[in-house]
Design a protein around this motif. Sequence first.
Motif, PDB file in Angstrom:
ATOM      1  N   PHE A 116      -8.043 139.929  47.392  1.00 21.30           N
ATOM      2  CA  PHE A 116      -7.105 141.016  47.110  1.00 21.30           C
ATOM      3  C   PHE A 116      -7.078 141.316  45.610  1.00 21.30           C
ATOM      4  CE2 PHE A 116      -5.259 139.063  50.997  1.00 21.30           C
ATOM      5  CZ  PHE A 116      -5.497 140.127  51.844  1.00 21.30           C
ATOM      6  N   SER A 117      -7.195 140.288  44.781  1.00 24.04           N
ATOM      7  CA  SER A 117      -7.224 140.498  43.334  1.00 24.04           C
ATOM      8  C   SER A 117      -8.473 141.274  42.929  1.00 24.04           C
ATOM      9  CB  SER A 117      -7.187 139.157  42.605  1.00 24.04           C
ATOM     10  OG  SER A 117      -6.011 138.439  42.919  1.00 24.04           O
ATOM     11  N   PHE A 288       3.761 137.681  52.237  1.00 24.47           N
ATOM     12  CA  PHE A 288       2.882 137.610  53.391  1.00 24.47           C
ATOM     13  C   PHE A 288       3.182 136.388  54.266  1.00 24.47           C
ATOM     14  CE2 PHE A 288       0.394 139.869  50.107  1.00 24.47           C
ATOM     15  CZ  PHE A 288       0.154 141.047  50.788  1.00 24.47           C
ATOM     16  N   ASP A 289       4.313 135.708  54.023  1.00 22.09           N
ATOM     17  CA  ASP A 289       4.651 134.527  54.816  1.00 22.09           C
ATOM     18  C   ASP A 289       4.838 134.868  56.284  1.00 22.09           C
ATOM     19  OD1 ASP A 289       4.460 132.910  52.638  1.00 22.09           O
ATOM     20  OD2 ASP A 289       6.615 132.847  52.218  1.00 22.09           O
ATOM     21  N   ALA A 290       5.385 136.025  56.562  1.00 20.89           N
ATOM     22  CA  ALA A 290       5.611 136.433  57.956  1.00 20.89           C
ATOM     23  C   ALA A 290       4.367 137.028  58.593  1.00 20.89           C
ATOM     24  CB  ALA A 290       6.759 137.437  58.025  1.00 20.89           C
ATOM     25  N   GLY A 291       3.285 137.114  57.833  1.00 20.72           N
ATOM     26  CA  GLY A 291       2.051 137.701  58.359  1.00 20.72           C
ATOM     27  C   GLY A 291       1.569 138.827  57.476  1.00 20.72           C
ATOM     28  N   ARG A 292       0.292 139.148  57.611  1.00 21.58           N
ATOM     29  CA  ARG A 292      -0.260 140.200  56.767  1.00 21.58           C
ATOM     30  C   ARG A 292       0.259 141.577  57.132  1.00 21.58           C
ATOM     31  NH1 ARG A 292      -6.691 138.842  55.793  1.00 21.58           N
ATOM     32  NH2 ARG A 292      -6.380 136.863  54.672  1.00 21.58           N
ATOM     33  N   GLY A 297       2.861 146.230  55.436  1.00 23.19           N
ATOM     34  CA  GLY A 297       3.777 147.292  55.834  1.00 23.19           C
ATOM     35  C   GLY A 297       4.875 147.502  54.808  1.00 23.19           C
ATOM     36  N   ALA A 298       5.422 146.387  54.286  1.00 22.43           N
ATOM     37  CA  ALA A 298       6.468 146.494  53.264  1.00 22.43           C
ATOM     38  C   ALA A 298       5.916 147.119  51.987  1.00 22.43           C
ATOM     39  CB  ALA A 298       7.051 145.109  52.965  1.00 22.43           C
TER      40      ALA A 298
END
Length: 321
Positions: A116-117, A288-292, A297-298
């Motif tokens: 991602f970086s 991203f702890d709850a998922g990608r 989305g956020a």
Amino acid sequence: MNLDTTTWFFIIAAVILLILLIAGIVMSSNSEGNLVESRLGEYLEESNEGRKGDESSVLTEWVNKRVEKSSRGDKIKQSLARADLQFKVSEYFALVVISITLSALVAGFLGGRSIFSFGIGGVLGGFAPGMYVGNQQKKRLKNFDGQLPDMINLMVNGLRAGYSTMQAMEAISKELPPPISDEFRRVVQEMQLGVPMGRALDNLLRRIPSPDLDFMVTAINVQREVGGNLAEILDTISFTIRERIRIKGEIQVLTSQVRTSAKILSFVPIALALFLWFFNNEYMRGIFDAGRAPGFGALGCGLMLIGIGYFVMMRIADIEV
């Protein structure tokens, strides 16, 4: 040499290359040599016979011919001409590739070698040359519009003194400072090469997409077809343009707070997110702890809301004169 030292070595090397790249762009954009000749052929649709003496490589010429045939290449060539940058289309694409590579390397090493970086750096590097060209276009157009009333007054005085239209334009190219002198020097040289005045002025308008210049060019073309006192017409146009510039200046002052607020409120969240991603990566990864999917989305919703807010505030401040 340990791993940390290697990382810093690549970062410093990439930064030095990026600085040299920027310095090369600035030096090229400020170069005065062969400025007119390099652009006249493009707008006169001449062959490249006069450019055989260039020290360009065979590969560069081959790529340039292929790229310029596309619609995208034609738009880039026009943008480079408007920004007065002496780059071929192939050289511009090479610049974009180098910028993407260097930015991706720097961002990747700063961001813990995350994909991602690397992606963030590549995107920023891809937008950087286009933003620079766009900024140069705006600065040059603003300078041109600011000189336009003085140019028209000089042309009016020349016509009243008995000059022809071409002689008045030649006086403009000698008496006034750049960028307006450079552009009218190109117009005069095109006319000396046998290009009709109407086409030469159309080429000027294509290089400088100014509504005020369009107004002046239309007046000259109409006068050439139906006759009339061109000096009086241009004198009236000069007064109109001066009033428009004065009103635009007042509007800019009154709406400066809204435009500044829009830029700051839009830039700060993005800059803060990028800063935290590269210098406190673990904290930002928490999104991203709850998922990608929820994380992206956020981020997408946040960017969308920032974009909507920026668009609305800039539309409020955009008052046409």
